[in-house]
Design a protein around this motif. Structure first.
Motif, PDB file in Angstrom:
ATOM      1  N   LEU A 123     -12.998 -29.846 -30.202  1.00 36.72           N
ATOM      2  CA  LEU A 123     -12.309 -29.192 -29.092  1.00 36.72           C
ATOM      3  C   LEU A 123     -10.788 -29.053 -28.953  1.00 36.72           C
ATOM      4  N   VAL A 124     -10.367 -30.258 -29.725  1.00 35.25           N
ATOM      5  CA  VAL A 124      -8.812 -29.968 -30.052  1.00 35.25           C
ATOM      6  C   VAL A 124      -8.292 -28.992 -30.720  1.00 35.25           C
ATOM      7  N   LEU A 125      -9.161 -28.764 -32.080  1.00 32.63           N
ATOM      8  CA  LEU A 125      -8.935 -27.712 -33.098  1.00 32.63           C
ATOM      9  C   LEU A 125      -9.091 -26.373 -32.142  1.00 32.63           C
ATOM     10  N   LEU A 126      -9.865 -26.200 -31.190  1.00 31.34           N
ATOM     11  CA  LEU A 126     -10.202 -24.992 -30.595  1.00 31.34           C
ATOM     12  C   LEU A 126      -8.968 -24.897 -29.624  1.00 31.34           C
ATOM     13  N   ASP A 127      -8.349 -25.776 -29.215  1.00 30.79           N
ATOM     14  CA  ASP A 127      -7.391 -25.690 -28.047  1.00 30.79           C
ATOM     15  C   ASP A 127      -6.116 -25.196 -28.825  1.00 30.79           C
ATOM     16  N   ARG A 128      -5.975 -25.932 -30.125  1.00 29.91           N
ATOM     17  CA  ARG A 128      -4.852 -25.497 -30.878  1.00 29.91           C
ATOM     18  C   ARG A 128      -4.631 -24.129 -31.292  1.00 29.91           C
ATOM     19  N   ALA A 129      -5.876 -23.363 -31.549  1.00 30.04           N
ATOM     20  CA  ALA A 129      -6.089 -21.938 -31.838  1.00 30.04           C
ATOM     21  C   ALA A 129      -5.930 -20.950 -30.435  1.00 30.04           C
TER      22      ALA A 129
ATOM     23  N   ALA B  81     -14.119 -17.500 -28.698  1.00 29.30           N
ATOM     24  CA  ALA B  81     -13.689 -18.756 -29.150  1.00 29.30           C
ATOM     25  C   ALA B  81     -14.690 -19.673 -29.191  1.00 29.30           C
ATOM     26  N   ARG B  82     -14.772 -20.038 -30.875  1.00 31.04           N
ATOM     27  CA  ARG B  82     -15.800 -20.583 -31.120  1.00 31.04           C
ATOM     28  C   ARG B  82     -15.377 -21.721 -32.510  1.00 31.04           C
ATOM     29  N   VAL B  83     -16.378 -22.577 -32.731  1.00 27.83           N
ATOM     30  CA  VAL B  83     -15.810 -23.476 -33.862  1.00 27.83           C
ATOM     31  C   VAL B  83     -17.197 -23.188 -34.747  1.00 27.83           C
TER      32      VAL B  83
ATOM     33  N   ARG C 140     -13.848 -24.071 -39.111  1.00 28.38           N
ATOM     34  CA  ARG C 140     -13.018 -23.040 -38.721  1.00 28.38           C
ATOM     35  C   ARG C 140     -12.986 -22.782 -37.225  1.00 28.38           C
ATOM     36  N   ALA C 141     -11.959 -22.859 -36.512  1.00 30.36           N
ATOM     37  CA  ALA C 141     -11.733 -22.508 -35.130  1.00 30.36           C
ATOM     38  C   ALA C 141     -11.387 -21.018 -35.065  1.00 30.36           C
ATOM     39  N   ILE C 142     -12.279 -20.107 -34.417  1.00 26.17           N
ATOM     40  CA  ILE C 142     -11.544 -18.819 -34.427  1.00 26.17           C
ATOM     41  C   ILE C 142     -11.569 -18.165 -32.574  1.00 26.17           C
ATOM     42  N   THR C 143     -10.375 -17.720 -32.456  1.00 32.70           N
ATOM     43  CA  THR C 143     -10.094 -17.403 -30.922  1.00 32.70           C
ATOM     44  C   THR C 143      -9.655 -16.003 -30.935  1.00 32.70           C
ATOM     45  N   ARG C 144      -9.904 -15.360 -29.970  1.00 33.84           N
ATOM     46  CA  ARG C 144      -9.316 -14.006 -30.078  1.00 33.84           C
ATOM     47  C   ARG C 144      -9.102 -13.872 -28.375  1.00 33.84           C
TER      48      ARG C 144
END
Length: 284
Positions: free
Chosen positions: A37-43, A182-184, A203-207
């Motif tokens: 969740l933290v990695l996704l927040d950073r992305a 938004a996913r890991v 890997r955290a991917i966001t768009r």
């Protein structure tokens, strides 16, 4: 095989076993990596910064931001946008995502100004009427950040200190942002060294996609999208500890390990032992 050959092979296998067990023992003493969740927040924060930098919004200006849906991911995106906008010292107003067009809102305000004080409906008591009016007032635009005070402003209080009118908010450009992705996930499983533990690439991917609507007319005059990918490596044994069972976007599928990867260290050990024994056997 001679006694010397057996001794050399035994020492080699023991050394390999010690090296293989030393890495997991050392890793057990390390703290856990940051959660998914933290990695996704950073992305999300990185993608939000890209959008704000690209948007035609001057530093120190004002903008209305469409409120996010009441879902964890949408609220995370909203928080990332607020952080990016306030870092640029832009005054932000949160408005309902389904705000009425300017003409309809203006007509409603004119009618409200000419109408007498509202009376209770049917058998509605005065206390119930006041509660309904408070709920309606809570739905008005909310000031989130005022650069004149360098901090969060009170709800409904703009820079001048007076309550914001709907016309004032209609005069601001409206920013709307949607999380397209938004996913890991875990694209790769591998072994760290010949006898090391199993590692997973994370890997955290966001768009995010965004659009700006003109004041008053609410015609779209700018659209853009930003994507970010952050990656690191974690131990396979830590994967479940880093996921959030309540957030589907933080959970992925670890690739399965093929039988070739499992038997590879065994084949290497057999080959090395054979070479050592051959070396000692051929010695005079």
């Amino acid at each position: 095989m001679t006694a010397r050959a057996w001794t050399g092979a035994a020492l080699l296998v023991a050394a390999a076993g010690w090296l293989g067990g030393a890495a997991p023992a050392a890793a057990a003493k390390k703290p856990l990596p940051e959660s998914n969740l933290v990695l996704l927040d950073r992305a999300l924060a990185a993608a939000a910064r890209q959008l704000v930098e690209a948007a035609p919004l001057p530093a120190g200006g004002r903008v209305a931001l469409a409120k996010a849906e009441d879902t964890p991911l949408a609220l995370d995106v909203e928080r990332a946008l607020l952080e990016a906008l306030t870092a640029k010292r832009i005054e932000v107003w949160l408005v309902p995502a389904t705000a009425a067009p300017a003409e309809t809102a203006a007509a409603g305000r004119a009618g409200a100004a000419a109408a007498p004080p509202e009376a209770p409906r049917g058998d509605e008591t005065m206390a119930e009427l006041q509660a309904r009016q408070r709920a309606q007032a809570a739905a008005k635009p909310e000031a989130v950040f005022d650069p004149g005070t360098s901090g969060a402003a009170a709800a409904g209080a703009p820079a001048g200190g007076a309550a914001a009118s709907a016309a004032e908010v209609d005069g601001l450009p409206l920013l709307s942002v949607h999380p397209d992705e938004a996913r890991v996930d875990y694209p790769r499983l591998y072994r760290s060294g010949l006898f090391g533990g199993m590692m997973v690439e994370r890997r955290a991917i966001t768009r995010l996609s965004a659009r700006l609507l003109r004041p008053q007319s609410r015609a779209v005059y700018w659209t853009s999208a930003a994507d970010t990918s952050l990656a690191d490596h974690v131990a396979k044994s830590e994967v479940k500890l880093l996921e959030d069972p309540q957030r589907a976007e933080t959970r992925g599928t670890v690739p399965s390990q093929s039988w070739q990867k499992v038997i590879e260290p065994v084949l290497v050990v057999v080959l090395v032992v054979g070479l050592v024994s051959l070396f000692y056997t051929n010695r005079p």
